[in-house]
Design an enzyme around this catalytic site. Structure first.
Site, mmCIF file in Angstrom:
data_model
loop_
_atom_site.group_PDB
_atom_site.id
_atom_site.type_symbol
_atom_site.label_atom_id
_atom_site.label_comp_id
_atom_site.label_asym_id
_atom_site.label_seq_id
_atom_site.Cartn_x
_atom_site.Cartn_y
_atom_site.Cartn_z
ATOM 1 N N HIS A 135 -59.644 -13.647 -14.796
ATOM 2 C CA HIS A 135 -58.851 -14.601 -15.884
ATOM 3 C C HIS A 135 -57.289 -14.230 -15.624
ATOM 4 O O HIS A 135 -56.590 -14.804 -16.652
ATOM 5 C CB HIS A 135 -58.959 -14.458 -17.445
ATOM 6 C CG HIS A 135 -60.537 -14.232 -17.950
ATOM 7 N ND1 HIS A 135 -61.282 -15.676 -18.235
ATOM 8 C CD2 HIS A 135 -61.632 -13.360 -17.747
ATOM 9 C CE1 HIS A 135 -62.662 -15.258 -18.424
ATOM 10 N NE2 HIS A 135 -62.747 -14.138 -17.996
ATOM 11 N N SER A 167 -33.389 -22.299 0.141
ATOM 12 C CA SER A 167 -33.268 -23.329 -0.582
ATOM 13 C C SER A 167 -31.646 -23.602 -0.169
ATOM 14 O O SER A 167 -30.834 -22.969 -0.144
ATOM 15 C CB SER A 167 -33.235 -23.273 -2.219
ATOM 16 O OG SER A 167 -32.497 -24.071 -2.908
ATOM 17 N N GLU A 179 -47.814 -22.125 0.752
ATOM 18 C CA GLU A 179 -47.999 -23.506 -0.143
ATOM 19 C C GLU A 179 -48.253 -24.683 0.564
ATOM 20 O O GLU A 179 -49.165 -25.419 0.317
ATOM 21 C CB GLU A 179 -46.340 -23.830 -0.786
ATOM 22 C CG GLU A 179 -45.876 -22.853 -1.829
ATOM 23 C CD GLU A 179 -44.473 -23.063 -2.049
ATOM 24 O OE1 GLU A 179 -44.264 -24.070 -2.966
ATOM 25 O OE2 GLU A 179 -43.509 -22.321 -1.445
ATOM 26 N N LYS A 191 -33.042 -17.959 -2.934
ATOM 27 C CA LYS A 191 -34.224 -18.209 -2.669
ATOM 28 C C LYS A 191 -35.076 -17.736 -1.578
ATOM 29 O O LYS A 191 -34.255 -17.763 -0.195
ATOM 30 C CB LYS A 191 -34.599 -19.693 -2.895
ATOM 31 C CG LYS A 191 -34.207 -20.217 -4.138
ATOM 32 C CD LYS A 191 -35.495 -19.875 -5.276
ATOM 33 C CE LYS A 191 -36.292 -21.113 -5.155
ATOM 34 N NZ LYS A 191 -37.349 -21.034 -6.197
#
Ligand code: ARG
Length: 463
Positions: A162, A283, A296, A289
Site C-alpha cells: 500500500h 528544467s 517517465e 531540477k
C-alpha cells in the site's frame, strides 16, 4: 516516392478506368510495409528456388530471378529504389521492379503464390527476427539487474505494501523481483516465436494452388518448422501478431511499474537512488531540477503499446475468413510496438548499471514506520504466544512508540517488557533492520545470503 515512369499495376487487366488518385494513396501500404523488403525478397528467393526444383520454372529462370532480386535488395539498401505509391505495397513494388529488370522471367515469380500468403510469410519472418532481438535486450537488462542485486545484496530499504512501510527488505532482493518478471517475459516471447514459426506460403490466395509445389522444401529454405496446415487459416489469421503484442504489453507493464519506482525513489522525498546525469534532463526555469525523463517516457510509452494490442484485437474480431484488406492495418501497430519496446528495453538496460543507491537514506527510511513490528510478533510466538495475541500486543507497543516518537528498537527493555514480560535482551537482535532481513532465511526470502543464492541460480539459468 518517384512516380515518373509509372508501371502498370499487376492487377490492372480487368479494369477499364484508372484508380482514383485519392483511393490509390488511401489503399497503399508501401510507405510503411517497405520495411519488410528483406523478408519479402527472402521469401521470393525461396519460392523461386522451390518452383525450379519442382520443374515449374527452369533453373535458368530461377537464377535470373534470384540475381534480379538481390540487385533490387542492393538498390533498396543504397536508397536508390524508386518506391511507387501506385504500385500499392512492397510486394508489387519489388515484383514490378524485377520484371523491369529481367523481363519475362520476372513475370513468372508469382506462379503458385498470392500476396496473401506472401504478406503473411513476410510478417512472420520479420517478427521472428525482432522477437530474438527483443529477447536479447531483455537478457541484457536482466544481467544488469543481477549485477546491481549482487552489489546491493546487503543494502536495507523499506519494503512496501500500500506504499506504506511494511517490512525491511534488501535492495538486491527488490531488484531480483524485477529479474523474475523479465524472465517470464522472455519466456512468453520464446513461446510466441515457437508458435508463429509455421509457413503460410503455398496457401496462395486462400485455397492452395494447382501447381505441384513442395511446401516442405520452401519451409526448410526459410527456416520454418513446417508449412501451415490449413490454407484459409494461413492467410487470414494474425493471432501471432496479437500474441506478440500481448507479450509486449506485459513487458511494458513491467517496465512501467519499474519506472514508477525509479521516479519515486529518485525524488528528494525518497532519495533512495540517483539516476546518472546522462539519463536525466533539466528544467528551463527551475535551476535545481534533475528530472527522471527516461523512466517517465517509458511509463508513458506503455500506453501506446497497450493501445496497439487493443487495435489488433479489434482489427481481427469482425473478419470472416479468409484474407481481407483490413489486415493491411496490422503493420503500423506491430511496427510501432516493436520499435518502442526495443527502445524502452535498450534505454533501461543502459540506465540500470548507472544507478547509484543512497544506502543511508534507504536505511533511514526503513527505520520509520515500524518495519520490524512483525519481527517482534514472531519473537513472541517463538516464546509461546499465539500469533493473534502477539499481533495485538505489538500493536499496543507500536501505538505507545507513535506517542513517544520512538522506534521499537529504541525502547529500553523495561519499557518493552510492560507489553509482555517474556521479552528478553535477545529481542534487540531482530528488532534491528539487519536482524530482520537476515531472519527471512529461506528460498525466496530477503536474507542477504538467500539473495546471493538466488543470484547464483539465476546466473546458472541464464547460462
Ligand atoms: N498490402 C497488403 C497487406 O498488407 C498485401 C496483401 C494484399 N492482398 C490483397 N489481396 N489485396 O495486407
Amino acid at each position: 516516392m518517384s512516380d515518373s515512369k509509372i508501371p502498370a499495376k499487376p492487377w490492372s487487366g480487368r479494369f477499364n478506368e484508372p484508380t482514383d488518385a485519392f483511393v490509390e494513396a488511401f489503399t497503399a501500404s508501401v510507405d510503411f510495409d517497405r520495411r519488410l523488403y528483406r523478408y519479402d525478397i527472402r521469401g521470393s528467393i525461396a519460392h523461386a528456388t522451390m518452383l525450379a526444383r519442382a520443374g515449374i520454372l527452369t533453373q535458368e529462370e530461377r537464377d535470373t530471378i534470384v540475381s534480379g532480386l538481390e540487385a533490387i535488395r542492393g538498390e533498396i539498401e543504397d536508397g536508390e529504389f524508386p518506391w511507387s505509391v501506385s504500385l500499392e505495397d512492397v510486394h508489387m513494388n519489388v515484383e514490378s521492379a524485377l520484371t523491369r529488370r529481367i523481363g519475362d522471367a520476372g513475370k513468372k515469380l508469382h506462379t503458385g503464390r498470392s500476396r496473401n500468403d506472401q504478406v503473411a510469410t513476410d510478417i512472420r519472418l520479420y517478427l521472428r527476427d525482432e522477437i530474438e532481438i527483443i529477447r536479447a535486450e531483455i537478457l541484457r537488462l536482466q544481467q544488469a539487474l543481477l549485477d546491481i542485486a549482487e552489489r546491493e545484496a546487503d543494502s536495507v530499504m523499506p519494503g512496501f505494501t500500500h506504499l506504506q512501510t511494511a517490512q525491511p527488505v534488501t535492495f538486491g532482493h527488490h531488484m531480483m523481483a524485477w529479474f523474475e518478471m523479465l524472465e517470464r517475459d522472455r519466456g512468453r516471447l520464446a513461446d510466441c516465436n515457437g508458435r508463429l514459426n509455421v509457413m503460410p506460403l503455398g496457401a496462395a490466395a486462400l485455397a492452395g494452388t494447382t501447381y505441384p509445389i513442395d511446401r516442405h522444401y520452401t519451409a526448410e529454405l526459410l527456416g520454418f518448422e513446417r508449412p501451415a496446415e490449413n490454407s484459409l487459416d494461413a492467410v487470414s489469421d494474425r493471432d501471432f501478431a496479437i500474441e506478440f503484442s500481448a507479450a509486449a504489453a506485459l513487458v511494458m507493464m513491467h517496465l512501467s511499474r519499474f519506472s514508477e519506482e525509479l521516479i519515486l525513489w529518485s525524488s528528494a522525498q525518497f532519495g533512495f537512488v540517483e539516476l546518472s546525469d546522462s539519463f536525466c534532463t533539466g528544467s528551463s526555469i527551475m535551476p535545481q531540477k534533475k528530472n527522471p525523463d527516461v523512466p517517465e517516457l517509458v511509463r508513458g510509452k506503455t500506453g501506446r503499446v497497450f493501445g496497439h494490442l487493443m487495435a489488433l484485437l479489434t482489427l481481427m474480431k469482425g473478419q470472416p475468413l479468409a484474407y481481407n484488406k483490413d489486415n493491411q492495418e496490422d503493420k503500423e501497430p506491430l511496427f510501432d510496438t516493436v520499435d518502442n519496446l526495443k527502445g524502452c528495453l535498450k534505454v533501461f538496460a543502459d540506465m540500470i548499471p548507472a544507478i547509484t543507491c543512497n544506502r543511508a537514506n534507504m536505511r533511514r527510511a526503513a527505520m520509520q514506520g515500524f518495519a520490524t513490528a512483525t519481527d517482534l510478533a514472531d519473537y513472541l510466538v517463538r516464546k509461546g504466544m499465539p500469533f493473534r495475541d502477539a499481533h495485538e500486543v505489538v500493536g499496543k507497543a507500536v501505538a505507545y512508540c507513535v506517542e513517544k516518537r520512538r522506534d521499537l528498537s529504541e525502547l529500553p527493555l523495561e519499557e518493552l517488557q510492560q507489553f509482555c514480560g517474556d521479552i528478553g535482551e535477545d529481542v534487540f537482535d531482530l528488532l534491528t533492520l539487519e536482524g530482520s532481513v537476515a531472519a527471512r532465511d529461506h528460498i525466496g526470502g530477503t536474507a542477504p545470503d538467500q539473495v546471493r543464492q538466488a543470484i547464483a541460480r539465476a546466473r546458472e539459468r541464464l547460462g
